[in-house]
Design a protein around this motif. Structure first.
Motif, PDB file in Angstrom:
ATOM      1  N   GLY A  45       5.242  -6.558  -1.087  1.00  0.00           N
ATOM      2  CA  GLY A  45       4.328  -6.280  -2.174  1.00  0.00           C
ATOM      3  C   GLY A  45       3.965  -4.823  -2.329  1.00  0.00           C
ATOM      4  O   GLY A  45       3.416  -4.431  -3.360  1.00  0.00           O
ATOM      5  N   LEU A  46       4.250  -3.994  -1.332  1.00  0.00           N
ATOM      6  CA  LEU A  46       3.978  -2.567  -1.469  1.00  0.00           C
ATOM      7  C   LEU A  46       4.955  -1.952  -2.455  1.00  0.00           C
ATOM      8  O   LEU A  46       6.157  -2.235  -2.433  1.00  0.00           O
ATOM      9  N   THR A  47       4.441  -1.115  -3.333  1.00  0.00           N
ATOM     10  CA  THR A  47       5.298  -0.408  -4.273  1.00  0.00           C
ATOM     11  C   THR A  47       5.161   1.085  -4.056  1.00  0.00           C
ATOM     12  O   THR A  47       4.102   1.574  -3.632  1.00  0.00           O
ATOM     13  N   THR A  48       6.214   1.811  -4.321  1.00  0.00           N
ATOM     14  CA  THR A  48       6.206   3.260  -4.193  1.00  0.00           C
ATOM     15  C   THR A  48       6.533   3.872  -5.543  1.00  0.00           C
ATOM     16  O   THR A  48       7.291   3.299  -6.329  1.00  0.00           O
ATOM     17  N   PRO A  49       5.965   5.026  -5.853  1.00  0.00           N
ATOM     18  CA  PRO A  49       6.178   5.616  -7.184  1.00  0.00           C
ATOM     19  C   PRO A  49       7.596   6.137  -7.358  1.00  0.00           C
ATOM     20  O   PRO A  49       8.235   6.574  -6.405  1.00  0.00           O
ATOM     21  N   THR A  50       8.054   6.085  -8.590  1.00  0.00           N
ATOM     22  CA  THR A  50       9.385   6.614  -8.920  1.00  0.00           C
ATOM     23  C   THR A  50       9.322   7.626 -10.052  1.00  0.00           C
ATOM     24  O   THR A  50      10.346   8.189 -10.431  1.00  0.00           O
ATOM     25  N   GLY A  72      -0.510  -1.475  -2.902  1.00  0.00           N
ATOM     26  CA  GLY A  72      -0.265  -2.899  -2.727  1.00  0.00           C
ATOM     27  C   GLY A  72      -1.183  -3.521  -1.698  1.00  0.00           C
ATOM     28  O   GLY A  72      -2.166  -2.903  -1.266  1.00  0.00           O
ATOM     29  N   PRO A  73      -0.875  -4.745  -1.271  1.00  0.00           N
ATOM     30  CA  PRO A  73      -1.714  -5.421  -0.275  1.00  0.00           C
ATOM     31  C   PRO A  73      -1.669  -4.667   1.048  1.00  0.00           C
ATOM     32  O   PRO A  73      -0.605  -4.401   1.579  1.00  0.00           O
ATOM     33  N   ALA A  74      -2.851  -4.337   1.544  1.00  0.00           N
ATOM     34  CA  ALA A  74      -2.922  -3.494   2.743  1.00  0.00           C
ATOM     35  C   ALA A  74      -3.776  -4.155   3.811  1.00  0.00           C
ATOM     36  O   ALA A  74      -3.287  -5.001   4.559  1.00  0.00           O
ATOM     37  N   LEU A  75      -5.044  -3.814   3.880  1.00  0.00           N
ATOM     38  CA  LEU A  75      -5.899  -4.323   4.953  1.00  0.00           C
ATOM     39  C   LEU A  75      -6.327  -5.762   4.683  1.00  0.00           C
ATOM     40  O   LEU A  75      -6.618  -6.125   3.541  1.00  0.00           O
ATOM     41  N   PRO A  76      -6.392  -6.592   5.723  1.00  0.00           N
ATOM     42  CA  PRO A  76      -6.926  -7.950   5.549  1.00  0.00           C
ATOM     43  C   PRO A  76      -8.411  -7.892   5.212  1.00  0.00           C
ATOM     44  O   PRO A  76      -9.189  -7.222   5.893  1.00  0.00           O
ATOM     45  N   ALA A  77      -8.796  -8.608   4.170  1.00  0.00           N
ATOM     46  CA  ALA A  77     -10.156  -8.493   3.646  1.00  0.00           C
ATOM     47  C   ALA A  77     -11.211  -8.890   4.671  1.00  0.00           C
ATOM     48  O   ALA A  77     -12.200  -8.171   4.875  1.00  0.00           O
ATOM     49  N   ARG A  78     -11.033 -10.025   5.327  1.00  0.00           N
ATOM     50  CA  ARG A  78     -12.070 -10.505   6.249  1.00  0.00           C
ATOM     51  C   ARG A  78     -12.200  -9.612   7.473  1.00  0.00           C
ATOM     52  O   ARG A  78     -13.309  -9.387   7.971  1.00  0.00           O
TER      53      ARG A  78
END
Length: 291
Positions: free
Chosen positions: A3-8, A29-35
């Motif tokens: 899910g991580l995206t990098t710029p182009t 994109g999705p990084a740290l777990p929320a809880r």
């Protein structure tokens, strides 16, 4: 992580008087777990706050916070200043600084028209691994400063805290090699880089954490480091993350900074928000208005 995206595409600059601020995004994109990031929030409170923040700020399951890893370039007045350098590339003890990410941050910097030799100053807002990664580059078997002509600024309290005992691996591979070449300069929390760029003390997340204010020709922007990690902390400024070394001080700092800059023409650019905005009071909290 999937899910991580990098710029182009080349990053879009933001004009602040005679200075240009260029967000150099490494990944979104999705990084740290929320809880795990907000363990002091009851699950129902966390769910409610994430819902208010909107679907673009979490992954579809609500498990992970949707975040950016980025630094900023400040251009103009004959200067090339970088603020934070992301997660970085391969290091001997960390072949993959972030699982699932092949960092193209240096390529994005190049798309912005900036080469390593052009940079005269690097500011590390603090010494967490996701803000110092491209301080150094692995060349053969050696780690060398990525920006050979730059002075690297780290506040004295931050450096002292990070090196008081055996330095963690990310400090050993991304800070100590810079110190060894004489390019590391410990500075005061309120250091002025030049007449238009200054450090703003913001301790709590770490002892020497700072923000960077750019004020030029009546315009102002605040590169807000890790003052917040997610928009929910604007609605609830009393909430610090599990990553904050002193959560009570971090909360006091957050409240003071948000109160100082709210309802002004200051553009707020936190490190982990893909898009910043103008800070506005909203009930007992705050929100970001589009830039």
């Amino acid at each position: 992580m999937p899910g991580l995206t990098t710029p182009t595409t080349p990053p879009a600059p933001i004009q602040v008087g005679q200075r240009r601020i260029v967000p150099i995004i490494e990944a979104v994109g999705p990084a740290l777990p929320a809880r795990a990031t907000y363990p002091h929030l009851a699950p129902d409170q966390l769910t409610a706050l994430l819902s208010v923040a909107g679907p673009t700020n979490t992954d579809p399951s609500g498990t992970y916070l949707h975040m950016a890893s980025q630094g900023f370039a400040i251009l103009g007045a004959g200067r090339v200043i970088l603020v934070d350098t992301g997660l970085g590339g391969p290091k001997p003890a960390r072949p993959h600084p972030r699982r699932g990410l092949d960092s193209r941050w240096m390529s994005t910097l190049e798309l912005a028209g900036i080469g390593p030799a052009d940079v005269d100053t690097v500011i590390n807002t603090h010494l967490h691994h996701d803000h110092i990664g491209w301080n150094t580059t692995l060349t053969g078997t050696y780690l060398r400063p990525t920006f050979p002509n730059a002075q690297y600024l780290v506040t004295r309290p931050e450096l002292e805290h990070a090196t008081a005992t055996t330095p963690p691996v990310h400090v050993a591979d991304s800070v100590l090699p810079v110190q060894a070449t004489g390019q590391l300069w410990p500075c005061a929390l309120d250091h002025h880089v030049d007449e238009e760029v200054r450090l703003v003390p913001a301790p709590g997340h770490t002892p020497g954490h700072v923000l960077v204010e750019v004020a030029s020709q009546g315009r102002r922007a605040l590169l807000a480091g890790d003052l917040i990690h997610h928009p929910l902390q604007l609605r609830r400024p009393d909430i610090s993350t599990a990553l904050c070394i002193d959560p009570i001080q971090a909360t006091a700092t957050r409240r003071a900074v948000l109160d100082r800059y709210a309802d002004t023409d200051t553009l707020l650019l936190p490190s982990h928000l893909p898009i910043g905005g103008y800070l506005r009071r909203d009930g007992d909290g705050y929100r970001l208005a589009p830039p």
